[in-house]
Design a protein around this motif. Structure first.
Motif, PDB file in Angstrom:
ATOM      1  N   ASP A 127     -89.338  20.848 -40.021  1.00  0.00           N
ATOM      2  CA  ASP A 127     -89.287  22.125 -39.306  1.00  0.00           C
ATOM      3  C   ASP A 127     -88.484  21.909 -38.026  1.00  0.00           C
ATOM      4  N   PRO A 128     -87.165  21.914 -38.125  1.00  0.00           N
ATOM      5  CA  PRO A 128     -86.355  21.574 -36.958  1.00  0.00           C
ATOM      6  C   PRO A 128     -86.364  22.669 -35.899  1.00  0.00           C
ATOM      7  N   LYS A 129     -86.177  22.251 -34.664  1.00  0.00           N
ATOM      8  CA  LYS A 129     -85.892  23.186 -33.587  1.00  0.00           C
ATOM      9  C   LYS A 129     -84.406  23.487 -33.663  1.00  0.00           C
ATOM     10  N   VAL A 130     -84.061  24.724 -33.999  1.00  0.00           N
ATOM     11  CA  VAL A 130     -82.666  25.032 -34.300  1.00  0.00           C
ATOM     12  C   VAL A 130     -82.249  26.336 -33.632  1.00  0.00           C
ATOM     13  N   CYS A 131     -81.048  26.333 -33.096  1.00  0.00           N
ATOM     14  CA  CYS A 131     -80.469  27.537 -32.496  1.00  0.00           C
ATOM     15  C   CYS A 131     -79.299  27.997 -33.358  1.00  0.00           C
ATOM     16  N   PHE A 132     -79.359  29.235 -33.816  1.00  0.00           N
ATOM     17  CA  PHE A 132     -78.293  29.809 -34.621  1.00  0.00           C
ATOM     18  C   PHE A 132     -77.375  30.642 -33.724  1.00  0.00           C
ATOM     19  N   VAL A 133     -76.076  30.518 -33.972  1.00  0.00           N
ATOM     20  CA  VAL A 133     -75.089  31.225 -33.154  1.00  0.00           C
ATOM     21  C   VAL A 133     -73.938  31.665 -34.046  1.00  0.00           C
ATOM     22  N   GLY A 134     -73.395  32.843 -33.802  1.00  0.00           N
ATOM     23  CA  GLY A 134     -72.279  33.334 -34.596  1.00  0.00           C
ATOM     24  C   GLY A 134     -72.540  34.726 -35.136  1.00  0.00           C
ATOM     25  N   ASP A 135     -71.491  35.349 -35.674  1.00  0.00           N
ATOM     26  CA  ASP A 135     -71.624  36.738 -36.106  1.00  0.00           C
ATOM     27  C   ASP A 135     -72.572  36.931 -37.283  1.00  0.00           C
ATOM     28  N   ALA A 136     -72.820  35.880 -38.068  1.00  0.00           N
ATOM     29  CA  ALA A 136     -73.726  36.016 -39.219  1.00  0.00           C
ATOM     30  C   ALA A 136     -75.195  36.022 -38.809  1.00  0.00           C
ATOM     31  N   THR A 137     -75.484  35.734 -37.555  1.00  0.00           N
ATOM     32  CA  THR A 137     -76.891  35.765 -37.121  1.00  0.00           C
ATOM     33  C   THR A 137     -77.468  37.177 -37.230  1.00  0.00           C
ATOM     34  N   ASN A 148     -63.839  42.885 -28.938  1.00  0.00           N
ATOM     35  CA  ASN A 148     -64.648  42.567 -30.115  1.00  0.00           C
ATOM     36  C   ASN A 148     -64.993  43.845 -30.854  1.00  0.00           C
ATOM     37  N   ASP A 149     -63.944  44.447 -31.435  1.00  0.00           N
ATOM     38  CA  ASP A 149     -64.156  45.727 -32.100  1.00  0.00           C
ATOM     39  C   ASP A 149     -63.527  45.739 -33.482  1.00  0.00           C
ATOM     40  N   LYS A 150     -62.229  45.800 -33.550  1.00  0.00           N
ATOM     41  CA  LYS A 150     -61.558  45.902 -34.842  1.00  0.00           C
ATOM     42  C   LYS A 150     -60.507  44.797 -34.972  1.00  0.00           C
ATOM     43  N   LYS A 151     -60.172  44.474 -36.224  1.00  0.00           N
ATOM     44  CA  LYS A 151     -59.163  43.447 -36.476  1.00  0.00           C
ATOM     45  C   LYS A 151     -57.761  44.050 -36.295  1.00  0.00           C
ATOM     46  N   GLN A 152     -57.298  44.093 -35.064  1.00  0.00           N
ATOM     47  CA  GLN A 152     -55.961  44.586 -34.771  1.00  0.00           C
ATOM     48  C   GLN A 152     -55.175  43.506 -34.034  1.00  0.00           C
ATOM     49  N   HIS A 153     -55.400  42.265 -34.451  1.00  0.00           N
ATOM     50  CA  HIS A 153     -54.833  41.139 -33.710  1.00  0.00           C
ATOM     51  C   HIS A 153     -53.312  41.202 -33.617  1.00  0.00           C
ATOM     52  N   SER A 154     -52.655  41.638 -34.681  1.00  0.00           N
ATOM     53  CA  SER A 154     -51.191  41.683 -34.673  1.00  0.00           C
ATOM     54  C   SER A 154     -50.674  42.683 -33.652  1.00  0.00           C
ATOM     55  N   ILE A 155     -51.510  43.639 -33.266  1.00  0.00           N
ATOM     56  CA  ILE A 155     -51.104  44.675 -32.313  1.00  0.00           C
ATOM     57  C   ILE A 155     -51.482  44.299 -30.885  1.00  0.00           C
ATOM     58  N   SER A 172     -55.630  29.485 -23.995  1.00  0.00           N
ATOM     59  CA  SER A 172     -56.302  29.378 -25.292  1.00  0.00           C
ATOM     60  C   SER A 172     -56.405  30.739 -25.960  1.00  0.00           C
ATOM     61  N   ILE A 173     -56.368  30.722 -27.291  1.00  0.00           N
ATOM     62  CA  ILE A 173     -56.308  31.938 -28.100  1.00  0.00           C
ATOM     63  C   ILE A 173     -57.267  31.818 -29.278  1.00  0.00           C
ATOM     64  N   ASP A 174     -58.043  32.866 -29.522  1.00  0.00           N
ATOM     65  CA  ASP A 174     -58.851  32.913 -30.748  1.00  0.00           C
ATOM     66  C   ASP A 174     -58.744  34.290 -31.378  1.00  0.00           C
ATOM     67  N   SER A 175     -58.402  34.314 -32.660  1.00  0.00           N
ATOM     68  CA  SER A 175     -58.345  35.564 -33.424  1.00  0.00           C
ATOM     69  C   SER A 175     -58.898  35.321 -34.826  1.00  0.00           C
ATOM     70  N   SER A 176     -59.923  34.467 -34.907  1.00  0.00           N
ATOM     71  CA  SER A 176     -60.451  34.047 -36.208  1.00  0.00           C
ATOM     72  C   SER A 176     -61.468  35.024 -36.800  1.00  0.00           C
ATOM     73  N   SER A 177     -61.845  36.045 -36.035  1.00  0.00           N
ATOM     74  CA  SER A 177     -62.847  37.005 -36.511  1.00  0.00           C
ATOM     75  C   SER A 177     -62.439  38.395 -36.047  1.00  0.00           C
ATOM     76  N   THR A 178     -63.381  39.327 -35.984  1.00  0.00           N
ATOM     77  CA  THR A 178     -63.067  40.653 -35.433  1.00  0.00           C
ATOM     78  C   THR A 178     -62.733  40.561 -33.958  1.00  0.00           C
ATOM     79  N   CYS A 179     -63.134  39.481 -33.320  1.00  0.00           N
ATOM     80  CA  CYS A 179     -62.910  39.289 -31.893  1.00  0.00           C
ATOM     81  C   CYS A 179     -61.507  38.745 -31.634  1.00  0.00           C
ATOM     82  N   SER A 180     -60.830  39.334 -30.680  1.00  0.00           N
ATOM     83  CA  SER A 180     -59.537  38.834 -30.209  1.00  0.00           C
ATOM     84  C   SER A 180     -59.709  38.454 -28.743  1.00  0.00           C
TER      85      SER A 180
END
Length: 238
Positions: free
Chosen positions: A156-166, A30-37, A5-13
């Motif tokens: 007032d839901p019980k909610v868990c937020f996840v992702g880089d925008a948190t 999880n540093d810089k967008k250098q996925h092509s490299i 499996s492969i993910d390159s949808s964010s800064t994380c490769s």
């Protein structure tokens, strides 16, 4: 059955190999967008260290988005090339599904949020029913205030937020939802191992993508497209 499996949808490769229900290995940068490299070298390193020949991979799983337009195209082109060259199945999994899966068995609402710039987020809403992750809202690209209002429709839901925008919106979300939780740093990325687990489930259900028609989920137009449309609107009619 071995799944790469492969993910390159964010800064994380990130890439991983699972064999049935066992994670054999995973590499995350999880540093810089250098996925092509770095993406192909990550895959080569993972295969070499696990002493696995690429021909022994049974299927390829790749993030289908949303996320970075360029990153998605790099990941998808890589997975398609490998799948076509080896005549193996390819399975796409949403980045948002993957993030929600990171918070397995949370007993409230799971809300992945990815930064879409200008205070917008890519998001959806999930809950677990037994061992199954259920998406209860479609994928969206909306302003963070719209998301807050949408969630408040349930009180007032019980909610868990996840992702880089948190990181960007944690204070606003904490003030808006007293009964809120936030994923730890190692779960705020769309891990290739989570992607692979969801991909295996889809494959076992006979669900795989068409190699030639499979395309990313963008949710919105690229900046270049928006700027071009603005220029067209500004040209006076002759």
């Amino acid at each position: 059955m071995k799944i790469l499996s492969i993910d390159s949808s964010s800064t994380c490769s990130t890439c991983s190999i699972l064999e049935d229900n066992k994670l054999l290995g995973e590499i995350i940068y999880n540093d810089k967008k250098q996925h092509s490299i770095i993406l192909l070298s990550q895959i080569d390193s993972l295969l070499e260290n696990l002493n696995i020949d690429i021909v022994n991979i049974d299927a390829f799983v790749v993030s289908e988005g949303p996320g970075s337009f360029t990153g998605l195209r790099i990941g998808l082109a890589t997975a398609k090339g490998l799948a076509q060259g080896l005549n193996k199945p390819i399975i796409g999994v949403s980045t948002l599904d993957c993030l929600a899966h990171n918070i397995a068995f949370f007993d409230g609402i799971i809300c992945p949020i990815m930064d879409a710039l200008r205070d917008n987020v890519y998001t959806s809403i999930y809950k677990f029913s037994g061992e199954n992750l259920e998406r209860i809202k479609d994928y969206m690209a909306i302003h963070i205030d719209e998301l807050i209002q949408m969630l408040k429709e349930n009180g007032d839901p019980k909610v868990c937020f996840v992702g880089d925008a948190t990181y960007k919106f944690k204070e606003k979300l904490s003030n808006s939802f007293p009964n809120s939780y936030f994923a730890p740093a190692h779960l705020n990325i769309a891990r290739a191992s989570s992607l692979g687990e969801l991909g295996i489930k889809k494959l076992l259900n006979g669900d795989q993508d068409n190699l030639f028609t499979f395309s990313p989920i963008y949710l919105r137009k690229s900046q270049a497209e928006r700027e071009y449309e603005n220029k067209i609107r500004m040209v006076p009619n002759e």
